[in-house]
Scaffold this motif. Structure first.
Motif, PDB file in Angstrom:
ATOM      1  N   THR A  35      41.272  34.263  42.691  1.00 47.64           N
ATOM      2  CA  THR A  35      39.964  34.417  43.529  1.00 47.64           C
ATOM      3  C   THR A  35      39.507  35.817  43.531  1.00 47.64           C
ATOM      4  N   GLN A  36      38.303  36.084  43.561  1.00 44.81           N
ATOM      5  CA  GLN A  36      38.169  37.514  44.068  1.00 44.81           C
ATOM      6  C   GLN A  36      37.267  37.414  45.334  1.00 44.81           C
ATOM      7  N   THR A  37      37.391  38.653  45.958  1.00 39.88           N
ATOM      8  CA  THR A  37      36.786  38.645  47.186  1.00 39.88           C
ATOM      9  C   THR A  37      35.336  39.236  47.260  1.00 39.88           C
ATOM     10  N   GLY A  38      35.052  40.191  46.314  1.00 41.38           N
ATOM     11  CA  GLY A  38      34.068  40.724  46.101  1.00 41.38           C
ATOM     12  C   GLY A  38      33.340  40.896  44.660  1.00 41.38           C
ATOM     13  N   GLY A  39      33.554  39.442  44.002  1.00 38.67           N
ATOM     14  CA  GLY A  39      32.992  39.233  42.643  1.00 38.67           C
ATOM     15  C   GLY A  39      31.542  39.817  42.408  1.00 38.67           C
ATOM     16  N   ARG A  40      31.168  40.701  41.341  1.00 38.40           N
ATOM     17  CA  ARG A  40      29.790  41.205  41.210  1.00 38.40           C
ATOM     18  C   ARG A  40      29.342  40.844  39.890  1.00 38.40           C
ATOM     19  N   GLY A  41      27.677  40.763  40.164  1.00 38.29           N
ATOM     20  CA  GLY A  41      26.914  40.445  39.138  1.00 38.29           C
ATOM     21  C   GLY A  41      26.314  41.799  38.657  1.00 38.29           C
ATOM     22  N   ARG A  42      25.235  41.833  37.814  1.00 41.89           N
ATOM     23  CA  ARG A  42      24.455  42.825  37.622  1.00 41.89           C
ATOM     24  C   ARG A  42      23.764  43.488  38.721  1.00 41.89           C
ATOM     25  N   LEU A  43      23.353  44.704  38.539  1.00 44.07           N
ATOM     26  CA  LEU A  43      22.308  45.194  39.668  1.00 44.07           C
ATOM     27  C   LEU A  43      22.712  44.975  41.123  1.00 44.07           C
ATOM     28  N   GLY A  44      24.170  44.976  41.292  1.00 43.75           N
ATOM     29  CA  GLY A  44      24.545  44.780  42.848  1.00 43.75           C
ATOM     30  C   GLY A  44      24.573  43.597  43.077  1.00 43.75           C
ATOM     31  N   ARG A  45      24.489  42.508  42.322  1.00 43.37           N
ATOM     32  CA  ARG A  45      24.320  41.023  42.797  1.00 43.37           C
ATOM     33  C   ARG A  45      25.901  40.470  43.043  1.00 43.37           C
ATOM     34  N   LYS A  46      25.812  39.600  44.033  1.00 47.05           N
ATOM     35  CA  LYS A  46      27.147  38.923  44.202  1.00 47.05           C
ATOM     36  C   LYS A  46      27.732  37.854  43.151  1.00 47.05           C
ATOM     37  N   TRP A  47      28.890  37.827  42.999  1.00 47.74           N
ATOM     38  CA  TRP A  47      29.160  36.711  42.026  1.00 47.74           C
ATOM     39  C   TRP A  47      30.177  35.688  42.769  1.00 47.74           C
ATOM     40  N   PHE A  48      29.935  34.548  42.933  1.00 46.19           N
ATOM     41  CA  PHE A  48      30.572  33.369  43.618  1.00 46.19           C
ATOM     42  C   PHE A  48      31.804  33.197  42.949  1.00 46.19           C
ATOM     43  N   SER A  49      33.312  33.585  43.478  1.00 50.51           N
ATOM     44  CA  SER A  49      34.352  33.244  42.929  1.00 50.51           C
ATOM     45  C   SER A  49      35.540  32.698  43.716  1.00 50.51           C
ATOM     46  N   ASP A  50      35.404  31.369  43.983  1.00 49.21           N
ATOM     47  CA  ASP A  50      36.482  30.699  44.494  1.00 49.21           C
ATOM     48  C   ASP A  50      37.752  30.547  43.660  1.00 49.21           C
ATOM     49  N   GLU A  51      38.491  29.276  44.070  1.00 51.33           N
ATOM     50  CA  GLU A  51      39.620  29.299  43.183  1.00 51.33           C
ATOM     51  C   GLU A  51      39.530  28.220  42.105  1.00 51.33           C
ATOM     52  N   ASN A  52      38.148  27.841  41.838  1.00 50.80           N
ATOM     53  CA  ASN A  52      38.077  26.832  40.870  1.00 50.80           C
ATOM     54  C   ASN A  52      37.693  27.559  39.350  1.00 50.80           C
ATOM     55  N   GLY A  53      37.714  28.626  39.499  1.00 53.11           N
ATOM     56  CA  GLY A  53      37.144  29.475  38.128  1.00 53.11           C
ATOM     57  C   GLY A  53      38.131  30.165  37.436  1.00 53.11           C
ATOM     58  N   LEU A  54      37.597  30.964  36.150  1.00 55.86           N
ATOM     59  CA  LEU A  54      38.508  31.840  35.642  1.00 55.86           C
ATOM     60  C   LEU A  54      37.914  33.209  35.842  1.00 55.86           C
ATOM     61  N   TRP A  55      38.380  34.098  36.279  1.00 59.98           N
ATOM     62  CA  TRP A  55      37.735  35.415  36.631  1.00 59.98           C
ATOM     63  C   TRP A  55      38.760  36.290  35.998  1.00 59.98           C
ATOM     64  N   MET A  56      38.104  37.064  34.780  1.00 62.29           N
ATOM     65  CA  MET A  56      39.039  38.323  34.109  1.00 62.29           C
ATOM     66  C   MET A  56      38.313  39.119  33.702  1.00 62.29           C
ATOM     67  N   SER A  57      38.808  40.309  33.552  1.00 62.99           N
ATOM     68  CA  SER A  57      38.070  41.446  32.993  1.00 62.99           C
ATOM     69  C   SER A  57      39.191  41.845  31.775  1.00 62.99           C
ATOM     70  N   VAL A  58      38.530  42.195  30.637  1.00 63.68           N
ATOM     71  CA  VAL A  58      39.255  42.937  29.712  1.00 63.68           C
ATOM     72  C   VAL A  58      38.927  44.229  29.302  1.00 63.68           C
ATOM     73  N   LEU A  59      40.238  45.148  29.355  1.00 66.72           N
ATOM     74  CA  LEU A  59      40.133  46.616  29.445  1.00 66.72           C
ATOM     75  C   LEU A  59      40.053  46.758  27.862  1.00 66.72           C
TER      76      LEU A  59
END
Ligand code: ADP
Length: 241
Positions: A35-59
């Protein structure tokens, strides 16, 4: 396939922020959280991220110019489409299944004027949600809602990384132009009446093409216009798509 170093977290504020805090780590490190507590979209928008998804970032630390960074969003979109059958890309950064958003992509970078330090490409996929909060129910969908089946997060992650490597390595070696035709084919925005939303200003247009720079070409009543990703939101005239 090149090796991806995957780090699993239970909960972070945002996987993009976690990746940026650890940007000294090696190229192709993946930060993923249940889960993410502060998932973000573009332009400061929020991204809903409960335990049902896959949230990842690739460096990523490719040898490309900062100007080419926005292509990584398009590359990641092609990779998600490669995993999710019958999905399409709403230019530039959403993956659509049925007629709703199943995945969003947020690419950020750190650079000096000419030198790229790193890219963080965040990808959020709604896998097993049975419903969404009211304010998202017209926009968001999940793989479960569209297919009736539940998806294992790690299996999806592995399939995604193999698709991502396929497209990303081609992009880094040969540039986006070798992927542009495939992107056009997957892009559901093309041929549509759309509304271009630029800050407080919005106007109708027809999306006609994606150019070699990955920009959207639209026809408006004032003629042809090039729309850069990051500066506008594109909406269908009747709703999200
Ligand atoms: P845009 O649709 O303009 O490209 P963003 O890419 O910034 O917007 O995504 C953020 C928007 O996506 C939010 O404002 C919200 O409407 C929607 N959203 C937030 N969380 C989710 C989610 N888990 N699934 C689908 N859509 C979401």
């Amino acid at each position: 396939m090149k090796k991806y170093n995957i780090i699993f977290y239970d909960c972070v504020d945002s996987t993009n922020l976690e990746a940026k805090r650890n940007s000294q780590m090696e190229d192709r490190t993946v930060f993923t959280a249940v889960t993410q507590t502060g998932g973000r979209g573009r332009l400061g928008r929020k991204w809903f991220s409960d335990e049902n998804g896959l949230w990842m970032s690739v460096l990523l630390k490719p040898d490309i110019s900062p100007a080419q960074c926005s292509f990584v969003t398009l590359v990641a979109g092609l990779a998600v489409c490669g995993v999710i059958e019958n999905s399409g890309i709403k230019w530039p950064n959403d993956i659509v299944l049925g007629s709703k958003k199943v995945c969003g992509i947020l690419t950020e970078m750190s650079s000096s004027a000419e030198k790229l330090n790193y890219i963080v490409c965040g990808i959020g996929i709604n896998l097993n949600n049975e419903s969404f909060p009211d304010e998202l129910s017209n926009i968001a969908t999940s793989l479960y809602l569209e297919t009736g089946g539940k998806t294992d997060r790690e299996m999806f992650l592995n399939r995604f990384l193999s698709e991502f490597e396929f497209y990303y390595s081609r992009f880094v070696e040969n540039g986006f132009s070798c992927l542009a035709d495939e992107y056009r084919k997957k892009c559901i925005t093309l041929g549509k009446d759309v509304t271009i939303i630029r800050g407080d200003n919005s106007y109708p247009a027809i999306a006609v093409d994606i150019n070699e720079n990955g920009e959207l070409i639209v026809e408006t009543e004032n003629g042809t216009e090039t729309v850069l990703s990051g500066e506008v939101s594109v909406r269908g005239i009747f709703g999200y798509v």
